[in-house]
Scaffold this active site. Sequence first.
Site, PDB file in Angstrom:
ATOM      1  N   GLN A  48      -5.692   3.364 -13.837  1.00 21.21           N
ATOM      2  CA  GLN A  48      -6.603   2.195 -13.599  1.00 21.21           C
ATOM      3  C   GLN A  48      -7.931   2.618 -14.041  1.00 21.21           C
ATOM      4  O   GLN A  48      -8.555   1.417 -14.066  1.00 21.21           O
ATOM      5  CB  GLN A  48      -6.271   1.919 -12.260  1.00 21.21           C
ATOM      6  CG  GLN A  48      -4.987   1.441 -11.912  1.00 21.21           C
ATOM      7  CD  GLN A  48      -4.994   1.080 -10.469  1.00 21.21           C
ATOM      8  OE1 GLN A  48      -4.609   2.045  -9.420  1.00 21.21           O
ATOM      9  NE2 GLN A  48      -5.060  -0.032 -10.062  1.00 21.21           N
ATOM     10  N   GLU A 412      -6.127   3.608   1.195  1.00 25.33           N
ATOM     11  CA  GLU A 412      -6.494   2.336   0.549  1.00 25.33           C
ATOM     12  C   GLU A 412      -6.645   1.412   1.456  1.00 25.33           C
ATOM     13  O   GLU A 412      -5.805   0.974   2.316  1.00 25.33           O
ATOM     14  CB  GLU A 412      -5.569   2.007  -0.491  1.00 25.33           C
ATOM     15  CG  GLU A 412      -5.496   2.817  -1.862  1.00 25.33           C
ATOM     16  CD  GLU A 412      -4.607   2.492  -2.682  1.00 25.33           C
ATOM     17  OE1 GLU A 412      -4.425   1.207  -2.782  1.00 25.33           O
ATOM     18  OE2 GLU A 412      -4.226   3.424  -3.487  1.00 25.33           O
TER      19      GLU A 412
HETATM   20  C1  BGC Z   1      -2.119   0.200  -5.362  1.00 26.13           C
HETATM   21  C2  BGC Z   1      -3.381   0.521  -6.155  1.00 26.13           C
HETATM   22  C3  BGC Z   1      -3.721  -1.137  -6.307  1.00 26.13           C
HETATM   23  C4  BGC Z   1      -4.130  -1.670  -5.207  1.00 26.13           C
HETATM   24  C5  BGC Z   1      -4.620  -3.162  -5.300  1.00 26.13           C
HETATM   25  C6  BGC Z   1      -2.248  -0.735  -4.016  1.00 26.13           C
HETATM   26  O1  BGC Z   1      -0.947  -1.018  -3.690  1.00 26.13           O
HETATM   27  O2  BGC Z   1      -1.998   1.778  -5.057  1.00 26.13           O
HETATM   28  O3  BGC Z   1      -3.104   1.215  -7.307  1.00 26.13           O
HETATM   29  O4  BGC Z   1      -4.829  -1.120  -7.311  1.00 26.13           O
HETATM   30  O5  BGC Z   1      -3.022  -1.756  -4.479  1.00 26.13           O
HETATM   31  O6  BGC Z   1      -3.907  -4.016  -5.740  1.00 26.13           O
END
Ligand code: BGC
Length: 505
Positions: A48, A412
Amino acid sequence: MNICMKLSIGLFLSQMFLLVLTEKQSSSNPPSAFPSSFLFGTASSAYQYEGAYLSDGKGLNNWDVYSHKPGNNIDDESNGDIAVDHYHKYLEDIDLMHSLGVNSYRFSISWARILPKGRFGEINEAGIEFYNNLIDALLVKDIKPLVTMTQFDFPQELEDRYGSWLSPQSQEDFAYFADICFKSFGDRVKYWVTFNEPDVQVRSGYRTGTFPPSRCSGPFGDCTDGDSEKEPFVAAHNIILAHIAAVHIYRTKYQETQGGSIGFVLHCDWYEPISNSIADMLAAERAQAFTINWFLEPIINGRYPLEMQNILGSILPDFSTVEKQKLNKALDFIGVNHYSSYYVRDCMFSECKPGTGTSKTEGYWAQSSQKNGIPIGEPIEQDGSSFYPQGMEKIVTYLKERYHNIPMIVTENGFADTKPNSTTEELIHDAARVKYLAGHLNALSTAIRKGADVRGYFVWSLLDDFEWINGYIFRFGLHHVDYKTLKRTPKSSATWYKKFISQHI
Ligand code: BGC
């Protein structure tokens, strides 16, 4: 009383006053929920971000090949050939991180940059050098690397030779790659992740066919080959065993001397039962079983979740006795990617319209963002999601209770602008992102105060980037990227995150 005495009494009284004031302030401002060792960072991934898809001996990976195929699923027909050119701009990007005040950076390794042909070819020394330079430059700025070994990308060679994750040979390839990573970078990398969201990877690659290798069967998708009701379980099984193999290598060869930890990241939505009926509550539990516990239960407790076993029977592959012995708390932390929350209703005893989750091999449940027409939270642009920050506290607490408070890292959490025609000005003044991040961090702090052992939080993402099938249309960055010039500009959320971090570490 002479002048000296008067002065020292005055000084004493003013010091007492300051002391009382400070005490009063600290009792009205409770101490931060985040411990001083807490990791605050931003996250990214190789495909990415890096670009440079043919530079310095890198091999082609599955996404390089997929994104160049006509008729793929990428919304703006783009690819990651250049992405945000992090490969050449990593020093500039580290400066951006440094100015945010983060103490950690999560990135992933491009497997094909290090092993262009997997274990069937030579190591590409230029690839090793790139990651050495990146890691060293981070450490100079006191930013700790958290390294994911693969975030959806792997050498195309493995697909062409033996069908990648559908073959047990993939376990051997991953173990070989992991060993090289530990050996080359483990003296400086103290946080490792083997896989990112394999639940998403196998669902998209083998059930709906919307990610490479685009395998599926009807009614789940329209692919030239595949079996949507079987292959996701085979691929997941090989990924679990590949993880176990890497953990075994780390624990037996490296962990004692290198002193790091190793984890596994899942896409952890929160599923709220749509009613208090037992059927809906069991359905919400099945939703977790068929997404996150599908991987965590074997890795931590050595077996697939009972909910899956009961429904799938022999569709689920078996673990051998030797494998079961290795499947015992085979991680040091759970990586939690949390974005959204949904209501879940039962489809085992009630009729549901066909859709995600409703089939037998997905566990008979249906998700929605609304209950009786009322959304679970304020709707936000991305993929029918809602702003429901309580979901962060709930998912972390759920994992804490189910897995005896194994350490967790929120690997994340982030918010996307999704309107292709927004102006740069509009994108930079991203009040909605600030609200989203502040709400989720607040909910996370509540979970931590109530005892959840969470050790870090990473915003997705430092920069706008290539968002898989959403191409460059979805923008998740704390920094805006102009894709013509690749210029990075901080958004309001960058300023906000910087202030938040400074108040908490
Ligand atoms: C993934 C990322 C992605 C993010 C936002 C997650 O599911 O690990 O690679 O960019 O979501 O879409």
